[in-house]
Motif scaffolding. Structure first.
Motif, PDB file in Angstrom:
ATOM      1  N   ALA A 111     -11.647   0.507   3.504  1.00  0.00           N
ATOM      2  CA  ALA A 111     -10.565  -0.366   3.951  1.00  0.00           C
ATOM      3  C   ALA A 111     -10.994  -1.829   3.939  1.00  0.00           C
ATOM      4  CB  ALA A 111     -10.108   0.051   5.342  1.00  0.00           C
ATOM      5  N   ARG A 112     -12.285  -2.078   4.180  1.00  0.00           N
ATOM      6  CA  ARG A 112     -12.801  -3.452   4.150  1.00  0.00           C
ATOM      7  C   ARG A 112     -12.750  -4.024   2.734  1.00  0.00           C
ATOM      8  NH1 ARG A 112     -17.864  -4.423   2.853  1.00  0.00           N
ATOM      9  NH2 ARG A 112     -18.542  -2.354   3.541  1.00  0.00           N
ATOM     10  N   ILE A 113     -12.944  -3.168   1.730  1.00  0.00           N
ATOM     11  CA  ILE A 113     -12.956  -3.622   0.340  1.00  0.00           C
ATOM     12  C   ILE A 113     -11.549  -3.595  -0.260  1.00  0.00           C
ATOM     13  CG2 ILE A 113     -13.821  -3.115  -1.978  1.00  0.00           C
ATOM     14  CD1 ILE A 113     -16.273  -1.818  -0.607  1.00  0.00           C
ATOM     15  N   ALA A 114     -10.864  -2.472  -0.102  1.00  0.00           N
ATOM     16  CA  ALA A 114      -9.553  -2.271  -0.724  1.00  0.00           C
ATOM     17  C   ALA A 114      -8.457  -2.738   0.226  1.00  0.00           C
ATOM     18  CB  ALA A 114      -9.370  -0.800  -1.089  1.00  0.00           C
ATOM     19  N   LYS A 115      -8.172  -4.013   0.201  1.00  0.00           N
ATOM     20  CA  LYS A 115      -7.189  -4.559   1.137  1.00  0.00           C
ATOM     21  C   LYS A 115      -5.759  -4.372   0.651  1.00  0.00           C
ATOM     22  CE  LYS A 115     -10.385  -7.908   3.130  1.00  0.00           C
ATOM     23  NZ  LYS A 115     -10.599  -7.044   4.309  1.00  0.00           N
ATOM     24  N   THR A 116      -5.527  -4.516  -0.644  1.00  0.00           N
ATOM     25  CA  THR A 116      -4.172  -4.332  -1.163  1.00  0.00           C
ATOM     26  C   THR A 116      -4.207  -4.066  -2.663  1.00  0.00           C
ATOM     27  OG1 THR A 116      -1.955  -5.308  -1.302  1.00  0.00           O
ATOM     28  CG2 THR A 116      -3.805  -6.803  -1.589  1.00  0.00           C
TER      29      THR A 116
ATOM     30  N   ILE B 274      -6.942   6.883   7.029  1.00  0.00           N
ATOM     31  CA  ILE B 274      -6.252   7.300   5.811  1.00  0.00           C
ATOM     32  C   ILE B 274      -4.919   6.551   5.688  1.00  0.00           C
ATOM     33  CG2 ILE B 274      -4.997   9.222   4.740  1.00  0.00           C
ATOM     34  CD1 ILE B 274      -7.920   9.528   4.253  1.00  0.00           C
ATOM     35  N   ARG B 275      -4.189   6.473   6.791  1.00  0.00           N
ATOM     36  CA  ARG B 275      -2.902   5.775   6.786  1.00  0.00           C
ATOM     37  C   ARG B 275      -3.079   4.303   6.426  1.00  0.00           C
ATOM     38  NH1 ARG B 275      -1.423   6.988  11.620  1.00  0.00           N
ATOM     39  NH2 ARG B 275      -2.101   5.056  12.636  1.00  0.00           N
TER      40      ARG B 275
ATOM     41  N   ASP C 107      -2.777   2.674  -3.599  1.00  0.00           N
ATOM     42  CA  ASP C 107      -2.510   4.040  -4.046  1.00  0.00           C
ATOM     43  C   ASP C 107      -3.744   4.872  -3.736  1.00  0.00           C
ATOM     44  OD1 ASP C 107       0.102   3.922  -5.088  1.00  0.00           O
ATOM     45  OD2 ASP C 107      -0.632   2.959  -6.902  1.00  0.00           O
ATOM     46  N   LEU C 108      -3.561   5.946  -2.999  1.00  0.00           N
ATOM     47  CA  LEU C 108      -4.668   6.786  -2.551  1.00  0.00           C
ATOM     48  C   LEU C 108      -4.499   8.184  -3.114  1.00  0.00           C
ATOM     49  CD1 LEU C 108      -7.172   7.163  -0.744  1.00  0.00           C
ATOM     50  CD2 LEU C 108      -5.617   7.589   1.179  1.00  0.00           C
TER      51      LEU C 108
ATOM     52  N   TRP D  54      -1.677  15.481   5.523  1.00  0.00           N
ATOM     53  CA  TRP D  54      -1.754  14.040   5.268  1.00  0.00           C
ATOM     54  C   TRP D  54      -1.064  13.692   3.952  1.00  0.00           C
ATOM     55  CZ3 TRP D  54      -7.691  13.202   6.264  1.00  0.00           C
ATOM     56  CH2 TRP D  54      -7.943  13.295   7.647  1.00  0.00           C
ATOM     57  N   ALA D  55      -1.342  14.496   2.919  1.00  0.00           N
ATOM     58  CA  ALA D  55      -0.769  14.233   1.602  1.00  0.00           C
ATOM     59  C   ALA D  55       0.755  14.251   1.661  1.00  0.00           C
ATOM     60  CB  ALA D  55      -1.282  15.258   0.597  1.00  0.00           C
ATOM     61  N   GLN D  56       1.299  15.221   2.371  1.00  0.00           N
ATOM     62  CA  GLN D  56       2.756  15.314   2.479  1.00  0.00           C
ATOM     63  C   GLN D  56       3.323  14.191   3.342  1.00  0.00           C
ATOM     64  OE1 GLN D  56       4.145  19.005   4.155  1.00  0.00           O
ATOM     65  NE2 GLN D  56       6.212  18.720   3.380  1.00  0.00           N
ATOM     66  N   LYS D  57       2.676  13.904   4.446  1.00  0.00           N
ATOM     67  CA  LYS D  57       3.170  12.911   5.387  1.00  0.00           C
ATOM     68  C   LYS D  57       3.191  11.508   4.795  1.00  0.00           C
ATOM     69  CE  LYS D  57       2.333  11.345  10.160  1.00  0.00           C
ATOM     70  NZ  LYS D  57       1.473  11.577  11.365  1.00  0.00           N
ATOM     71  N   TYR D  58       2.140  11.156   4.043  1.00  0.00           N
ATOM     72  CA  TYR D  58       2.021   9.803   3.493  1.00  0.00           C
ATOM     73  C   TYR D  58       2.295   9.756   1.991  1.00  0.00           C
ATOM     74  CZ  TYR D  58      -0.115   9.221   8.047  1.00  0.00           C
ATOM     75  OH  TYR D  58      -0.349   9.234   9.404  1.00  0.00           O
ATOM     76  N   GLN D  59       2.821  10.854   1.446  1.00  0.00           N
ATOM     77  CA  GLN D  59       3.170  10.945   0.033  1.00  0.00           C
ATOM     78  C   GLN D  59       1.979  10.608  -0.864  1.00  0.00           C
ATOM     79  OE1 GLN D  59       6.715   8.434  -0.277  1.00  0.00           O
ATOM     80  NE2 GLN D  59       7.998  10.226   0.008  1.00  0.00           N
ATOM     81  N   LEU D  60       0.876  11.283  -0.605  1.00  0.00           N
ATOM     82  CA  LEU D  60      -0.354  11.064  -1.363  1.00  0.00           C
ATOM     83  C   LEU D  60      -0.545  12.202  -2.360  1.00  0.00           C
ATOM     84  CD1 LEU D  60      -2.717  10.190   1.639  1.00  0.00           C
ATOM     85  CD2 LEU D  60      -1.335   8.619   0.254  1.00  0.00           C
ATOM     86  N   PRO D  61      -0.859  11.897  -3.613  1.00  0.00           N
ATOM     87  CA  PRO D  61      -1.188  12.970  -4.550  1.00  0.00           C
ATOM     88  C   PRO D  61      -2.393  13.771  -4.061  1.00  0.00           C
ATOM     89  CG  PRO D  61      -0.762  10.930  -5.721  1.00  0.00           C
ATOM     90  CD  PRO D  61      -0.819  10.572  -4.276  1.00  0.00           C
TER      91      PRO D  61
END
Length: 314
Positions: free
Chosen positions: A196-201, A222-223, A230-231, A286-293
């Motif tokens: 999270a420190r590296i991948a800000k946006t 994760i959220r 994109d995660l 988590w994948a379903q809740k946050y729509q993550l592949p």
């Protein structure tokens, strides 16, 4: 137990440990794959069961008069109202998009009841991802986490930098053995905080792990990662985790040391299976809740074959 596989060096079994040559050699074979938004129809990254990849971002370039054929969605209504003539905002696609690979090489990954160790599948899958991201012109870096350290590689567009990262993965993989013990139970969450420190946006973040060590603090992390990036979750599992044989005494070995698990106890058998199934349900949730592949990988077949199938290239 383990099936035969090609040996690249004397005394080296690529099903148990990877080396740098093994990871570099995957470049040519991974060339037909892509993580770009336009995916084959049967890719898990396409369709209603997975979130669409954002792709590269857009940079504002200029404001100009409307021309026939321009997309009306690009109209700048404020400028149009002020000048009395239609104007559109012109954007150009960003030159590249950074990718961050999170590669699990902890002792929990040093297990495999079929063909490969989970750690090998993670290492090879991450190498495949690194090669194809670099080939499509994007920056790639990673966090390689073992039981006692996290090796950080900032995203850059450089074959030599990718090679250094692959060497880091191979080194962490080579240090795995049955003699090692888990030293930092919170390392998975530390890795997420580092990411999270590296991948800000607008990063593409790929996790290659069995997700051992997730707890109540993991989901907010994760959220946070998924909110602006994109995660992709590559869950690496061994079939024995959810299909534990009953009434058996199982010998598990890395070729040097051996341990034994007795599953003749119904309660022991139930606890082992329930633990693995609960963790899998949590990650899928988590994948379903946050729509993550969610991309499942197994120790039963080569990582490249599995990723090719998941991305609709086989």
């Amino acid at each position: 137990m383990m099936q035969k596989a090609a040996i690249t060096e004397p005394g080296h079994d690529p099903r148990i440990h990877v080396d740098l040559h093994q990871l570099v050699a995957l470049r040519r074979r991974a060339s037909r794959l892509t993580f770009l938004p336009r995916q084959p129809a049967n890719s898990v990254l396409n369709g209603r069961h997975a979130s669409k990849l954002r792709g590269r971002g857009l940079n504002f370039e200029e404001l100009r008069a409307y021309l026939p054929g321009d997309d009306i969605r690009t109209l700048d209504w404020k400028v149009t109202a002020r000048t009395g003539t239609p104007h559109v905002r012109v954007y150009t696609e960003e030159r590249d998009r950074p990718t961050l690979l999170l590669v699990d090489q902890r002792i929990s990954m040093f297990f495999g009841s079929r063909v490969y160790m989970k750690s090998v599948i993670a290492a090879e899958a991450a190498a495949i991802a690194a090669h194809l991201v670099l080939a499509q012109g994007d920056r790639v870096g990673g966090l390689v986490f073992s039981d006692d350290a996290i090796a950080e590689h900032r995203p850059v567009r450089s074959p030599m930098a990718v090679r250094r990262m692959l060497a880091s993965i191979a080194d962490a993989n080579g240090r795995l053995s049955a003699r090692r013990q888990a030293m930092r139970p919170d390392l998975f969450n530390r890795m997420l905080r580092s990411a999270a420190r590296i991948a800000k946006t607008n990063y593409l973040v790929l996790i290659f792990s069995d997700f051992d060590g997730v707890d109540a603090a993991s989901e907010p992390l994760i959220r946070r990662l998924a909110k602006h990036n994109d995660l992709l979750l590559f869950n690496i599992a061994d079939p024995m985790a959810t299909q534990m044989p009953k009434n058996a005494r199982l010998a598990i070995s890395d070729g040097a040391l051996q341990a034994e698990i007795d599953t003749s106890s119904a309660e022991t058998h139930r606890q082992i299976e329930a633990f693995a199934q609960d963790r899998l349900a949590l990650i899928r949730g988590w994948a379903q809740k946050y729509q993550l592949p969610f991309l499942p990988l197994s120790t039963q077949s080569p990582a490249l074959d599995q990723i090719s199938h998941l991305l609709g290239a086989s």
